[in-house]
Design a protein around this motif. Structure first.
Motif, PDB file in Angstrom:
ATOM      1  N   GLY A 169      43.163  71.442  31.144  1.00  0.00           N
ATOM      2  CA  GLY A 169      44.733  72.864  31.497  1.00  0.00           C
ATOM      3  C   GLY A 169      44.727  73.248  29.936  1.00  0.00           C
ATOM      4  O   GLY A 169      45.744  73.950  29.658  1.00  0.00           O
ATOM      5  N   LEU A 170      43.666  73.987  29.656  1.00  0.00           N
ATOM      6  CA  LEU A 170      43.647  75.233  28.008  1.00  0.00           C
ATOM      7  C   LEU A 170      42.504  75.832  28.190  1.00  0.00           C
ATOM      8  O   LEU A 170      42.350  76.723  27.861  1.00  0.00           O
ATOM      9  CB  LEU A 170      43.104  73.977  26.796  1.00  0.00           C
ATOM     10  N   GLY A 171      42.626  76.114  30.091  1.00  0.00           N
ATOM     11  CA  GLY A 171      42.071  77.595  30.541  1.00  0.00           C
ATOM     12  C   GLY A 171      40.345  77.759  29.706  1.00  0.00           C
ATOM     13  O   GLY A 171      39.977  78.651  29.640  1.00  0.00           O
ATOM     14  N   SER A 172      40.148  76.573  30.176  1.00  0.00           N
ATOM     15  CA  SER A 172      38.644  76.813  29.362  1.00  0.00           C
ATOM     16  C   SER A 172      37.627  77.643  30.840  1.00  0.00           C
ATOM     17  O   SER A 172      36.695  78.245  30.289  1.00  0.00           O
ATOM     18  CB  SER A 172      37.817  75.141  29.428  1.00  0.00           C
ATOM     19  N   SER A 173      38.038  77.644  31.561  1.00  0.00           N
ATOM     20  CA  SER A 173      36.901  77.937  32.968  1.00  0.00           C
ATOM     21  C   SER A 173      36.942  79.508  32.672  1.00  0.00           C
ATOM     22  O   SER A 173      36.834  80.521  32.654  1.00  0.00           O
ATOM     23  CB  SER A 173      37.344  77.306  34.634  1.00  0.00           C
ATOM     24  N   ALA A 174      38.986  79.650  32.512  1.00  0.00           N
ATOM     25  CA  ALA A 174      39.009  81.208  32.807  1.00  0.00           C
ATOM     26  C   ALA A 174      38.669  82.002  31.623  1.00  0.00           C
ATOM     27  O   ALA A 174      37.948  83.105  31.144  1.00  0.00           O
ATOM     28  CB  ALA A 174      40.530  81.558  32.479  1.00  0.00           C
ATOM     29  N   ALA A 175      38.652  81.477  30.536  1.00  0.00           N
ATOM     30  CA  ALA A 175      37.506  81.958  28.808  1.00  0.00           C
ATOM     31  C   ALA A 175      36.225  82.124  29.551  1.00  0.00           C
ATOM     32  O   ALA A 175      35.889  83.125  28.232  1.00  0.00           O
ATOM     33  CB  ALA A 175      37.998  81.196  28.078  1.00  0.00           C
ATOM     34  N   ALA A 176      35.915  80.636  29.692  1.00  0.00           N
ATOM     35  CA  ALA A 176      34.058  81.469  30.099  1.00  0.00           C
ATOM     36  C   ALA A 176      33.604  82.617  31.573  1.00  0.00           C
ATOM     37  O   ALA A 176      32.800  83.498  30.821  1.00  0.00           O
ATOM     38  CB  ALA A 176      33.555  79.886  30.859  1.00  0.00           C
ATOM     39  N   ILE A 177      35.389  81.858  32.239  1.00  0.00           N
ATOM     40  CA  ILE A 177      34.907  83.915  33.115  1.00  0.00           C
ATOM     41  C   ILE A 177      35.034  84.711  32.428  1.00  0.00           C
ATOM     42  O   ILE A 177      33.999  85.983  32.458  1.00  0.00           O
ATOM     43  CB  ILE A 177      35.666  83.595  34.182  1.00  0.00           C
ATOM     44  N   VAL A 178      36.326  85.251  31.675  1.00  0.00           N
ATOM     45  CA  VAL A 178      36.353  86.692  30.860  1.00  0.00           C
ATOM     46  C   VAL A 178      35.051  86.522  30.255  1.00  0.00           C
ATOM     47  O   VAL A 178      34.342  88.069  30.147  1.00  0.00           O
ATOM     48  CB  VAL A 178      37.717  86.263  29.665  1.00  0.00           C
ATOM     49  N   ALA A 179      34.616  86.002  29.376  1.00  0.00           N
ATOM     50  CA  ALA A 179      33.320  85.844  28.174  1.00  0.00           C
ATOM     51  C   ALA A 179      32.238  86.805  29.286  1.00  0.00           C
ATOM     52  O   ALA A 179      31.467  87.401  28.936  1.00  0.00           O
ATOM     53  CB  ALA A 179      33.161  84.647  27.597  1.00  0.00           C
ATOM     54  N   ALA A 180      31.832  86.012  30.390  1.00  0.00           N
ATOM     55  CA  ALA A 180      30.557  86.492  31.232  1.00  0.00           C
ATOM     56  C   ALA A 180      30.920  87.881  32.043  1.00  0.00           C
ATOM     57  O   ALA A 180      29.732  88.537  31.138  1.00  0.00           O
ATOM     58  CB  ALA A 180      30.892  85.532  32.752  1.00  0.00           C
ATOM     59  N   VAL A 181      31.851  87.709  32.176  1.00  0.00           N
ATOM     60  CA  VAL A 181      32.474  89.739  32.733  1.00  0.00           C
ATOM     61  C   VAL A 181      32.073  90.114  31.589  1.00  0.00           C
ATOM     62  O   VAL A 181      31.616  91.845  31.327  1.00  0.00           O
ATOM     63  CB  VAL A 181      33.566  89.808  33.246  1.00  0.00           C
ATOM     64  N   GLU A 182      32.945  89.821  30.366  1.00  0.00           N
ATOM     65  CA  GLU A 182      32.299  90.850  28.936  1.00  0.00           C
ATOM     66  C   GLU A 182      30.412  90.937  28.864  1.00  0.00           C
ATOM     67  O   GLU A 182      30.014  91.596  28.010  1.00  0.00           O
ATOM     68  CB  GLU A 182      33.145  90.373  27.670  1.00  0.00           C
ATOM     69  N   LEU A 183      29.885  89.388  29.040  1.00  0.00           N
ATOM     70  CA  LEU A 183      28.369  89.723  29.176  1.00  0.00           C
ATOM     71  C   LEU A 183      28.388  90.739  29.592  1.00  0.00           C
ATOM     72  O   LEU A 183      27.153  91.437  29.602  1.00  0.00           O
ATOM     73  CB  LEU A 183      28.102  88.320  29.195  1.00  0.00           C
ATOM     74  N   ALA A 184      28.556  90.918  30.469  1.00  0.00           N
ATOM     75  CA  ALA A 184      27.685  91.620  31.459  1.00  0.00           C
ATOM     76  C   ALA A 184      27.773  93.050  31.621  1.00  0.00           C
ATOM     77  O   ALA A 184      26.994  93.618  31.643  1.00  0.00           O
ATOM     78  CB  ALA A 184      28.099  91.773  32.949  1.00  0.00           C
ATOM     79  N   ASN A 185      28.711  93.181  31.270  1.00  0.00           N
ATOM     80  CA  ASN A 185      29.816  94.390  30.809  1.00  0.00           C
ATOM     81  C   ASN A 185      28.693  94.843  29.647  1.00  0.00           C
ATOM     82  O   ASN A 185      28.265  96.296  29.258  1.00  0.00           O
ATOM     83  CB  ASN A 185      31.529  94.541  30.420  1.00  0.00           C
ATOM     84  N   LEU A 186      28.166  94.572  28.331  1.00  0.00           N
ATOM     85  CA  LEU A 186      27.681  94.430  27.540  1.00  0.00           C
ATOM     86  C   LEU A 186      26.324  94.701  27.813  1.00  0.00           C
ATOM     87  O   LEU A 186      26.262  95.964  27.427  1.00  0.00           O
ATOM     88  CB  LEU A 186      27.511  93.759  26.116  1.00  0.00           C
ATOM     89  N   VAL A 187      25.680  93.898  28.506  1.00  0.00           N
ATOM     90  CA  VAL A 187      24.141  93.565  28.228  1.00  0.00           C
ATOM     91  C   VAL A 187      23.825  94.416  29.567  1.00  0.00           C
ATOM     92  O   VAL A 187      22.456  95.323  29.239  1.00  0.00           O
ATOM     93  CB  VAL A 187      23.290  92.563  28.424  1.00  0.00           C
ATOM     94  N   CYS A 188      24.585  95.202  30.645  1.00  0.00           N
ATOM     95  CA  CYS A 188      24.506  96.539  31.372  1.00  0.00           C
ATOM     96  C   CYS A 188      25.207  97.658  31.484  1.00  0.00           C
ATOM     97  O   CYS A 188      25.267  98.444  32.603  1.00  0.00           O
ATOM     98  CB  CYS A 188      24.494  95.730  32.797  1.00  0.00           C
ATOM     99  N   ASP A 189      25.922  97.306  30.680  1.00  0.00           N
ATOM    100  CA  ASP A 189      26.703  98.573  29.820  1.00  0.00           C
ATOM    101  C   ASP A 189      27.482  98.991  30.941  1.00  0.00           C
ATOM    102  O   ASP A 189      27.437 100.996  31.438  1.00  0.00           O
ATOM    103  CB  ASP A 189      25.278 100.187  29.461  1.00  0.00           C
ATOM    104  N   LEU A 190      27.965  98.290  31.576  1.00  0.00           N
ATOM    105  CA  LEU A 190      29.160  98.482  32.765  1.00  0.00           C
ATOM    106  C   LEU A 190      30.161  99.610  31.881  1.00  0.00           C
ATOM    107  O   LEU A 190      30.895 100.141  33.409  1.00  0.00           O
ATOM    108  CB  LEU A 190      29.664  97.341  33.252  1.00  0.00           C
ATOM    109  N   GLN A 191      30.787 100.122  30.724  1.00  0.00           N
ATOM    110  CA  GLN A 191      31.587 100.393  30.802  1.00  0.00           C
ATOM    111  C   GLN A 191      32.830  99.950  31.696  1.00  0.00           C
ATOM    112  O   GLN A 191      34.026 101.234  32.379  1.00  0.00           O
ATOM    113  CB  GLN A 191      31.766 101.589  31.064  1.00  0.00           C
TER     114      GLN A 191
END
Ligand code: HSE
Length: 304
Positions: free
Chosen positions: A92-114
């Motif tokens: 209940g401390l948001g571990s899956s949401a944090a992983a999702i936010v990190a993964a979206v940011e990862l795709a944003n960075l490495v695929c230059d999604l802007q």
């Protein structure tokens, strides 16, 4: 030569009582990914909270990053990721949401999604299914959100919550999917009116930073806690003891099983020491709201 990045995401607590699926607060407990481009996929779990046995194709970070890239018709390149976490899994401390936010940011960075901030709020909340934890992890601070049927998120961002928060983490796990199964599908109108009035008062108290009232309305939930409390170790006792020890109020953290108290910052150390003596099998942590949300650091250029 390629870049190396660090992606840091705060964990979060959701609901704060009656703000069910809508209110989130980021906490200064973090998930951190160190990322570089690689020839093959590699994910290395560095901290105890993360399992050692997993298949990359089933890893939440890999799956969400790949799906995010695909939404923009891009292919995610192989990465080497080191992952460190202060967030216990399924507590209940948001571990899956944090992983999702990190993964979206990862795709944003490495695929230059802007991606814009609004894109990140929408995409991460859509993957999570509700916007409470995800918006708090993206923005930091407190978020009050609504997600419409198209998955577009509207968030009011409240900064400078000056109280402290104490989390009581039991040894048992409780998956959100299990904790949602016990909730009623419908409420009768009078019940729903009382439940939403309590949620309105919680939101108004948070925006006006009226900490006594925040505590009062955190303890007034009718949407989920009455149905979940039997799944939560020592819930009523923690609530009662925390009040005696000076807490403004106490609620389930997200779907539980962690319980969270909001307290005046001045009593933090004394409060934690009292509660540790009373609940020795819980991990009890003194936390504050995170003020930054997801952040990226370019570490250095590395030769591959
Ligand atoms: N709002 C969610 C719930 C938080 O209470 O089920 C957990 O993801």
């Amino acid at each position: 030569m390629s870049k190396k990045w660090s992606i840091t995401v705060p964990g979060s607590t959701a609901n704060l009582g009656p703000g069910f699926d809508s209110i989130g607060l980021s906490l200064n407990l973090y998930l951190e990914l160190t990322v570089s481009l690689a020839k093959n996929w590699e994910i290395i779990h560095v901290s105890d909270h993360l399992p050692q046995d997993f298949v990359i194709e089933d890893h939440l970070i890999y799956k969400i990053a790949k799906e995010t890239a695909a939404r923009f018709k891009k292919t995610l390149p192989p990465c080497r990721i080191e992952m460190r976490s202060q967030l216990p899994y399924a507590r209940g401390l948001g571990s899956s949401a944090a992983a999702i936010v990190a993964a979206v940011e990862l795709a944003n960075l490495v695929c230059d999604l802007q991606l814009s901030i609004q894109d990140k709020l929408n995409i991460s909340s859509q993957f999570e299914g509700h916007p409470d934890n995800a918006t708090a992890s993206v923005l930091g601070g407190l978020t009050i959100s609504q997600m419409d049927e198209q998955g577009i998120v509207d968030t009011i961002h409240v900064k400078d919550i000056e109280a402290s928060f104490v989390v009581f983490i039991p040894t048992v796990e409780l998956k959100t999917s299990e904790a949602r199964k016990v909730l009623p599908a419908q409420f009768d109108r009078n019940y729903a009116v009382r439940a939403s009035a309590n949620a309105n008062m919680l939101a108004a108290s948070l925006i006006s930073k009226d900490y006594e009232r925040i505590g009062k309305y955190m303890e007034s939930d009718l949407f989920h806690e009455p149905f979940r409390s039997s799944l939560i170790p020592n819930f009523d006792e923690i609530l009662r003891t925390a009040k005696q020890a000076g807490a403004y109020g106490t609620a389930l953290s997200g779907a539980g099983p962690t319980v969270i108290s909001i307290i005046p910052s001045a009593i933090g150390a004394q409060f934690v020491s009292t509660m540790k003596k009373r609940f020795p099998t819980h991990e009890i942590l003194l936390t504050k709201a995170d003020h930054q949300g997801v952040s990226i650091q370019v570490l250095n250029d590395v030769f591959t």
